[in-house]
Design an enzyme around this catalytic site. Structure first.
Site, PDB file in Angstrom:
ATOM      1  N   GLU A 120     -17.060  86.275  -0.577  1.00  0.00           N
ATOM      2  CA  GLU A 120     -17.023  87.598  -1.206  1.00  0.00           C
ATOM      3  C   GLU A 120     -15.568  87.975  -1.474  1.00  0.00           C
ATOM      4  OE1 GLU A 120     -18.912  90.226   1.591  1.00  0.00           O
ATOM      5  OE2 GLU A 120     -20.713  88.991   1.719  1.00  0.00           O
ATOM      6  N   LYS A 122     -12.375  90.304  -1.091  1.00  0.00           N
ATOM      7  CA  LYS A 122     -12.017  91.289  -0.076  1.00  0.00           C
ATOM      8  C   LYS A 122     -11.485  92.511  -0.823  1.00  0.00           C
ATOM      9  CE  LYS A 122      -9.804  91.874   4.371  1.00  0.00           C
ATOM     10  NZ  LYS A 122      -9.286  93.224   4.172  1.00  0.00           N
ATOM     11  N   ASP A 124      -9.940  96.016  -1.731  1.00  0.00           N
ATOM     12  CA  ASP A 124      -8.825  96.715  -1.112  1.00  0.00           C
ATOM     13  C   ASP A 124      -9.040  98.221  -1.200  1.00  0.00           C
ATOM     14  OD1 ASP A 124      -6.523  96.858   0.262  1.00  0.00           O
ATOM     15  OD2 ASP A 124      -5.205  96.269  -1.384  1.00  0.00           O
ATOM     16  N   TYR A 232     -21.200  95.502   1.266  1.00  0.00           N
ATOM     17  CA  TYR A 232     -21.081  94.107   1.716  1.00  0.00           C
ATOM     18  C   TYR A 232     -21.849  93.817   3.009  1.00  0.00           C
ATOM     19  CZ  TYR A 232     -17.101  96.317   4.145  1.00  0.00           C
ATOM     20  OH  TYR A 232     -16.301  97.151   4.875  1.00  0.00           O
ATOM     21  N   LYS A 321      -6.412  85.884   3.074  1.00  0.00           N
ATOM     22  CA  LYS A 321      -5.629  86.852   2.298  1.00  0.00           C
ATOM     23  C   LYS A 321      -4.792  86.173   1.217  1.00  0.00           C
ATOM     24  CE  LYS A 321      -5.053  90.795   3.863  1.00  0.00           C
ATOM     25  NZ  LYS A 321      -4.778  91.447   5.138  1.00  0.00           N
ATOM     26  N   CYS A 415      34.025  99.040 -15.987  1.00  0.00           N
ATOM     27  CA  CYS A 415      33.129  97.912 -16.277  1.00  0.00           C
ATOM     28  C   CYS A 415      33.455  96.789 -15.291  1.00  0.00           C
ATOM     29  CB  CYS A 415      33.350  97.443 -17.713  1.00  0.00           C
ATOM     30  SG  CYS A 415      32.566  95.852 -18.046  1.00  0.00           S
ATOM     31  N   CYS A 418      35.108  93.759 -17.728  1.00  0.00           N
ATOM     32  CA  CYS A 418      36.365  93.891 -18.480  1.00  0.00           C
ATOM     33  C   CYS A 418      37.206  95.086 -18.023  1.00  0.00           C
ATOM     34  CB  CYS A 418      36.083  93.984 -19.973  1.00  0.00           C
ATOM     35  SG  CYS A 418      35.393  95.577 -20.466  1.00  0.00           S
ATOM     36  N   CYS A 433      29.510 100.233 -21.035  1.00  0.00           N
ATOM     37  CA  CYS A 433      30.888  99.792 -21.201  1.00  0.00           C
ATOM     38  C   CYS A 433      31.151  99.885 -22.700  1.00  0.00           C
ATOM     39  CB  CYS A 433      31.043  98.351 -20.714  1.00  0.00           C
ATOM     40  SG  CYS A 433      32.537  97.573 -21.348  1.00  0.00           S
ATOM     41  N   CYS A 439      34.514  92.865 -24.504  1.00  0.00           N
ATOM     42  CA  CYS A 439      34.079  92.652 -23.123  1.00  0.00           C
ATOM     43  C   CYS A 439      33.373  91.292 -23.049  1.00  0.00           C
ATOM     44  CB  CYS A 439      33.134  93.780 -22.700  1.00  0.00           C
ATOM     45  SG  CYS A 439      32.308  93.487 -21.134  1.00  0.00           S
TER      46      CYS A 439
HETATM   47  S1  IVH Z   1     -17.156  92.493   6.271  1.00  0.00           S
HETATM   48  C1  IVH Z   1     -18.077  92.425  10.500  1.00  0.00           C
HETATM   49  N1  IVH Z   1     -16.709  92.067   3.713  1.00  0.00           N
HETATM   50  O1  IVH Z   1     -11.909  94.457   5.284  1.00  0.00           O
HETATM   51  C2  IVH Z   1     -17.470  92.328   9.196  1.00  0.00           C
HETATM   52  N2  IVH Z   1     -15.235  93.496   4.887  1.00  0.00           N
HETATM   53  O2  IVH Z   1     -10.154  93.602   7.407  1.00  0.00           O
HETATM   54  C3  IVH Z   1     -16.898  93.587   8.720  1.00  0.00           C
HETATM   55  N3  IVH Z   1     -13.463  94.451   3.500  1.00  0.00           N
HETATM   56  O3  IVH Z   1     -12.952  96.850   7.563  1.00  0.00           O
HETATM   57  C4  IVH Z   1     -16.401  93.618   7.373  1.00  0.00           C
HETATM   58  N4  IVH Z   1     -14.069  93.515   1.618  1.00  0.00           N
HETATM   59  O4  IVH Z   1     -12.954  97.451   5.079  1.00  0.00           O
HETATM   60  C5  IVH Z   1     -16.303  92.692   4.829  1.00  0.00           C
HETATM   61  N5  IVH Z   1     -16.444  91.629   1.451  1.00  0.00           N
HETATM   62  C6  IVH Z   1     -16.052  92.259   2.563  1.00  0.00           C
HETATM   63  C7  IVH Z   1     -14.934  93.106   2.564  1.00  0.00           C
HETATM   64  C8  IVH Z   1     -14.558  93.707   3.770  1.00  0.00           C
HETATM   65  C9  IVH Z   1     -13.220  94.320   2.185  1.00  0.00           C
HETATM   66  C10 IVH Z   1     -12.652  95.270   4.429  1.00  0.00           C
HETATM   67  C11 IVH Z   1     -13.447  96.174   5.329  1.00  0.00           C
HETATM   68  C12 IVH Z   1     -13.070  95.776   6.716  1.00  0.00           C
HETATM   69  C13 IVH Z   1     -11.746  95.107   6.496  1.00  0.00           C
HETATM   70  C14 IVH Z   1     -11.406  94.151   7.594  1.00  0.00           C
END
Ligand code: IVH
Length: 677
Positions: A120, A122, A124, A232, A321, A415, A418, A433, A439
């Protein structure tokens, strides 16, 4: 005795680590304003963990390693105790750590062969729990410290992608959905633009903006913010629910109307995971929302259960990450560079830092206003950002970490190359300048520009060579390039006879050019490629241009008073004319420019829309301009014709509404042919 001293040192270090970690957590979780990077934080946390493992007698219940994570919720929201704790994820910062994770999973389960992982993005943003009873949204909470969060139900109700009612008859009686609230990139840009207009505080990134928006006590404010949600996983569930695999859970959630991210994939083994990581990294710049990595989860729930949890995170999941796009580093110095037009640009010299996948040690600060606005000082800890292929940027200084010896940054009076007195014109951000081509720095830049690909395109005349030629006083101006001799060039560093001859051949080859390129290559202030083309087409030759007044120039399309002044000023200088004459004498030439003919279409305005089959849009534009017509980007009452190719845009609809004459491509070609017959 020795042992006691070292024990005391360890105790001191542990206390300091705990103190620092608490402070960083407070800034991150409670204030949404981190003052240290994630990797720096992780390093401190790991150091504390290691010391406590080596000295278990020093562990106290209030150590950050013993808490779950996060800070106490802000007082103003009521508290929500999570039915099941909201956990965090272990992080991997490289492929080796992913391999280790896969090995641990195999070992614990005692299985061989590829494991099915669900991959999945991650997201932000910030973690959220949504409680549905009989399919109706009842309560929503932030993660808080993982055990207790804040009740932000009213705010969550304002987010369009969070359904208030789930669809379908088979929704369990109690369903807790977990996911991430985030702010799409476009919404973030818009929000910051507005903050800029109003003069209110800017958000550092979409995550902070999302967190700040969700923690508003007035839900009207939240409603005005562009927030969105992806789920998620699930927490507490009462009722019929197939908990077979993570992928089947997500499918059910999707069926009930919850937003599930479309990039999610089930893959085989670690290779599948790493492929997903690389593919997602490629897609990242084009996504409409920020992600900071990917998450791998063992797909089978039966296996997840066997793997279980450690204090803060499940053993069946891992966050891989991306290299951080924002990092903290030290601003070690600020140098001032002189550009082609004399503009003095401050450049930040940074302690090298790995950010966005490359090591960054310099970043332009543009001008003194920017330094003032960001209140940067030498010695400051600063946030450096580099996203995708974007040039690195100093985002801000961390005032809380400003050292006592931090030094203010002043514009030099002379400058740096020069030593002429620098001019700062009232109301202009850029200092200059004034020495022009006297220059050496400006001389070098002018020659580099002259040789560049879109100007005279002299291959082989790179920046280093230009610098050598100017430093050794072999070339003072662009015209001198053409009197360089083979033996002189061959004697230069890293040259030799063959390269020298190649370079001379390139000079020869480059002598055949176009008038527009030549004008652009001269480096007249404010004359870019587009203006050079207009000048070439309109004035046709040098003599006409030499005698053009500011008024004449302003009659041509797109040339305003400032550009007109720069152009007349340039051609009035005898020195510049001498150089131009020398260049022409050395053999630089171009085909005579076809001046626009007087025709039935002279002065008519055209708008082009859709795809043309017989020619490109640029070609169509050229042909129209050659017969004295104008081409505009937008349709108005003043438009005479709209040429509509295939798949025309909204311009066609607008033309129809305004009653502007519409031509098909065939009509258009006939019209052009009619002129020449
Ligand atoms: S699973 C037990 N899936 O990342 C598992 N978290 O660093 C709990 N996050 O607190 C989280 N995308 O806020 C999961 N696809 C994803 C995610 C995800 C972002 C965040 C979430 C969590 C943090 C942990």
């Amino acid at each position: 005795m020795g042992k006691q001293i070292s024990q005391k040192n360890v105790q001191d270090e542990i206390e300091k680590l705990r103190h620092d970690i608490r402070r960083y957590k407070h800034s991150y979780f409670t204030l949404d304003s981190p003052i240290i990077s994630d990797p720096e934080y992780d390093q401190l946390f790991r150091r504390l963990q290691n010391l406590e493992i080596q000295h278990p007698e020093l562990i106290t219940p209030d150590s950050p390693t013993q808490e779950r994570s996060g800070a106490k919720p802000l007082k103003a929201f009521s508290e929500v105790k999570h039915a099941l704790p909201m956990l965090s994820l272990d992080n991997a910062f490289n492929e080796d750590e992913v391999v280790d994770f896969d090995c641990r999973v195999h070992e614990r389960l005692g299985v061989e062969g590829d494991i099915d992982y669900i991959c999945e993005p991650k997201f932000d943003g910030l973690a959220i729990s949504l409680l549905y009873e009989k399919g109706v949204f009842q309560q929503g909470a932030t993660r808080g410290d993982g055990v207790t969060g804040e009740d932000v139900t009213q705010n969550l109700r304002t987010i369009h992608s969070i359904p208030l009612h789930l669809r379908g008859a088979d929704v369990p009686a109690v369903l807790e959905v977990r996911g991430e609230v985030y702010m799409p990139k476009a919404g973030f840009e818009e929000l910051n633009k507005e903050a800029g207009r109003k003069g209110t505080k800017l958000f550092v990134n979409p995550r902070n903006a999302a967190a700040g928006s969700l923690r508003q006590l007035d839900s009207h404010i939240t409603a005005s913010r562009p927030l969105a949600f992806f789920c998620y996983g699930v927490g507490l569930v009462n009722g019929k629910f197939s908990k077979d695999t993570q992928s089947s859970i997500l499918e059910q959630l999707k069926k009930w109307g919850l937003p599930v991210n479309p990039l999610i994939e089930v893959v085989k083994g670690i290779n599948g995971c790493l492929n997903f990581f690389h593919n997602t990294a490629k897609k990242r710049p084009h996504l409409s929302y920020d992600i900071d990595g990917v998450v791998y989860k063992v797909n089978r729930l039966a296996l997840q259960e066997r793997l279980g949890f450690v204090t803060r995170a499940p053993r069946w999941a891992l966050a891989h990450k991306f290299p951080a796009q924002e990092e903290f580093t030290t601003l070690e110095a600020v140098d001032f560079q002189v550009g082609r037009t004399g503009a003095i640009t401050p450049v930040a010299r940074l302690k090298p830092v790995f950010v966005g996948g490359v090591t960054v040690s310099n970043a332009t600060l543009h001008n003194m206003d920017e330094i003032k606005e960001k209140d940067l000082r030498i010695g400051d800890i600063v946030v450096v950002r580099r996203a995708g292929d974007v040039i690195p940027e100093v985002v801000k200084a961390i005032e809380e970490r400003r050292p006592a010896h931090a030094k203010k940054i002043a514009l030099p009076t002379q400058c740096p190359v020069c030593h002429s007195a620098i001019e700062q014109i009232e109301g202009e951000a850029v200092a200059r300048c004034p020495a022009g081509l006297y220059c050496p720095a400006q001389r070098k830049e002018a020659i580099k520009h002259f040789a560049s690909r879109r100007a005279m395109d002299i291959e082989g005349l790179g920046d280093k060579l230009v610098e050598q030629l100017v430093d050794e006083k072999l070339v003072k101006n662009i015209a001198d390039l053409y009197s360089l001799k083979l033996d002189v060039l061959a004697d230069l560093e890293r040259m030799g006879e063959k390269s020298a001859q190649n370079l001379l051949d390139q000079f020869e080859k480059g002598k055949t050019t176009t008038f527009a390129r030549f004008l652009y290559a001269l480096g007249i202030r404010e004359v870019g490629e587009a203006t050079a083309k207009i000048l070439a087409r309109h004035f046709g030759n040098l003599q006409t241009l030499y005698t053009a007044t500011e008024d004449d120039l302003q009659e041509t399309p797109d040339i305003g008073p400032v550009v007109a002044k720069h152009i007349t000023h340039f051609f009035k200088e005898t020195h510049n004319r001498e150089i131009i004459e020398k260049l022409v004498q050395s053999g630089i030439h171009w085909e005579e420019v076809k001046r626009p003919q007087k025709s039935a279409l002279s002065g008519k305005t055209f708008v082009l829309t859709g795809t043309l089959e017989q020619m490109t849009r640029d070609q169509a534009k050229d042909r129209l301009e050659n017969v004295g017509a104008k081409v505009s980007d937008s349709v108005s009452k003043k438009t005479d014709y709209v040429v509509a190719g295939s798949e025309p845009g909204s311009k066609l609809a607008k033309a129809e509404k305004l009653g502007v004459k519409i031509l098909t491509e065939t009509d258009f070609l006939k019209l052009l042919q009619g002129l020449s017959s």
